[in-house]
Design a protein around this motif. Structure first.
Motif, PDB file in Angstrom:
ATOM      1  N   ALA A  22       0.822  -1.216   0.000  1.00  0.00           N
ATOM      2  CA  ALA A  22       0.000   0.000   0.000  1.00  0.00           C
ATOM      3  C   ALA A  22       0.857   1.268   0.000  1.00  0.00           C
ATOM      4  O   ALA A  22       0.575   2.190  -0.776  1.00  0.00           O
ATOM      5  CB  ALA A  22      -0.964  -0.012   1.185  1.00  0.00           C
ATOM      6  N   PRO A  23       1.925   1.365   0.805  1.00  0.00           N
ATOM      7  CA  PRO A  23       2.756   2.573   0.748  1.00  0.00           C
ATOM      8  C   PRO A  23       3.427   2.783  -0.621  1.00  0.00           C
ATOM      9  O   PRO A  23       3.549   3.924  -1.077  1.00  0.00           O
ATOM     10  CB  PRO A  23       3.808   2.356   1.845  1.00  0.00           C
ATOM     11  CG  PRO A  23       3.177   1.391   2.789  1.00  0.00           C
ATOM     12  CD  PRO A  23       2.315   0.504   1.940  1.00  0.00           C
ATOM     13  N   VAL A  24       3.834   1.717  -1.262  1.00  0.00           N
ATOM     14  CA  VAL A  24       4.440   1.818  -2.602  1.00  0.00           C
ATOM     15  C   VAL A  24       3.412   2.344  -3.596  1.00  0.00           C
ATOM     16  O   VAL A  24       3.699   3.253  -4.380  1.00  0.00           O
ATOM     17  CB  VAL A  24       5.009   0.448  -3.057  1.00  0.00           C
ATOM     18  CG1 VAL A  24       5.322   0.449  -4.547  1.00  0.00           C
ATOM     19  CG2 VAL A  24       6.255   0.088  -2.246  1.00  0.00           C
ATOM     20  N   LEU A  25       2.227   1.790  -3.564  1.00  0.00           N
ATOM     21  CA  LEU A  25       1.180   2.220  -4.496  1.00  0.00           C
ATOM     22  C   LEU A  25       0.773   3.670  -4.255  1.00  0.00           C
ATOM     23  O   LEU A  25       0.511   4.416  -5.196  1.00  0.00           O
ATOM     24  CB  LEU A  25      -0.022   1.281  -4.422  1.00  0.00           C
ATOM     25  CG  LEU A  25       0.267  -0.174  -4.828  1.00  0.00           C
ATOM     26  CD1 LEU A  25      -0.968  -1.041  -4.603  1.00  0.00           C
ATOM     27  CD2 LEU A  25       0.762  -0.269  -6.249  1.00  0.00           C
ATOM     28  N   ARG A  26       0.755   4.100  -2.989  1.00  0.00           N
ATOM     29  CA  ARG A  26       0.459   5.502  -2.681  1.00  0.00           C
ATOM     30  C   ARG A  26       1.530   6.423  -3.262  1.00  0.00           C
ATOM     31  O   ARG A  26       1.225   7.482  -3.814  1.00  0.00           O
ATOM     32  CB  ARG A  26       0.335   5.715  -1.170  1.00  0.00           C
ATOM     33  CG  ARG A  26      -1.024   5.348  -0.618  1.00  0.00           C
ATOM     34  CD  ARG A  26      -1.237   5.875   0.790  1.00  0.00           C
ATOM     35  NE  ARG A  26      -0.285   5.328   1.760  1.00  0.00           N
ATOM     36  CZ  ARG A  26      -0.443   4.186   2.420  1.00  0.00           C
ATOM     37  NH1 ARG A  26      -1.526   3.459   2.233  1.00  0.00           N
ATOM     38  NH2 ARG A  26       0.465   3.780   3.283  1.00  0.00           N
ATOM     39  N   GLU A  27       2.788   6.019  -3.144  1.00  0.00           N
ATOM     40  CA  GLU A  27       3.887   6.828  -3.687  1.00  0.00           C
ATOM     41  C   GLU A  27       3.800   6.905  -5.212  1.00  0.00           C
ATOM     42  O   GLU A  27       4.046   7.952  -5.804  1.00  0.00           O
ATOM     43  CB  GLU A  27       5.236   6.264  -3.251  1.00  0.00           C
ATOM     44  CG  GLU A  27       6.410   7.081  -3.712  1.00  0.00           C
ATOM     45  CD  GLU A  27       6.439   8.493  -3.133  1.00  0.00           C
ATOM     46  OE1 GLU A  27       6.854   9.416  -3.880  1.00  0.00           O
ATOM     47  OE2 GLU A  27       6.066   8.693  -1.977  1.00  0.00           O
ATOM     48  N   ILE A  28       3.445   5.806  -5.860  1.00  0.00           N
ATOM     49  CA  ILE A  28       3.276   5.809  -7.321  1.00  0.00           C
ATOM     50  C   ILE A  28       2.151   6.771  -7.708  1.00  0.00           C
ATOM     51  O   ILE A  28       2.298   7.574  -8.633  1.00  0.00           O
ATOM     52  CB  ILE A  28       3.002   4.383  -7.848  1.00  0.00           C
ATOM     53  CG1 ILE A  28       4.242   3.500  -7.666  1.00  0.00           C
ATOM     54  CG2 ILE A  28       2.568   4.422  -9.314  1.00  0.00           C
ATOM     55  CD1 ILE A  28       3.997   2.026  -7.912  1.00  0.00           C
TER      56      ILE A  28
END
Length: 139
Positions: free
Chosen positions: A61-67
């Motif tokens: 989830a944090p990776v997808l938010r950053e993307i």
């Protein structure tokens, strides 16, 4: 014709003495810790500018938010996760291409791949194209 036009646009826009094609027919360019490629599409009508920004990145989830946050800032390209590879790409028509616009898109893509790639690999794991650039800066 598409390759010669693209080569001329790269030479003029980026002030390169020469433009080298790799064995796949792509034009690799380096931007800091990142490498990106310009690939002429089938039929020679489009150019794809792309980079594998981080390899081995999990889609948390944090990776997808950053993307998503990165995509909100981008004007010409889009970043996405394909499996465990963070990618960024843009597509441009070759015929009306001018050096200034090509340079602007390449800069946005290269700068994003460099900065976001370093951040994502440091915080979330994975590897970037040129870790040696980071090691040299630490010395």
């Amino acid at each position: 014709m598409a390759h010669s036009h693209l080569q001329r646009m790269l030479r003029e826009g980026m002030e390169l003495a020469e433009v080298q094609q790799d064995s796949d027919g792509d034009y690799p360019l380096r931007h800091g810790t990142a490498v990106y490629y310009l690939s002429v599409g089938p039929g020679g009508h489009m150019v794809k500018i792309w980079s594998n920004v981080v390899l081995g990145l999990k889609g948390t989830a944090p990776v997808l938010r950053e993307i998503n946050a990165t995509n909100e800032r981008l004007m010409h390209c889009r970043m996405f996760l394909s499996g465990t590879t963070l990618q960024i790409e843009a597509f441009l028509p070759i015929q009306p291409l001018v050096p200034g616009y090509l340079t602007a898109v390449c800069h946005e893509l290269g700068e994003t791949a460099n900065s976001v790639g370093q951040l994502m690999a440091a915080v979330h794991g994975g590897s970037i194209a040129f870790d040696d650039e980071l090691e040299a800066a630490d010395d």
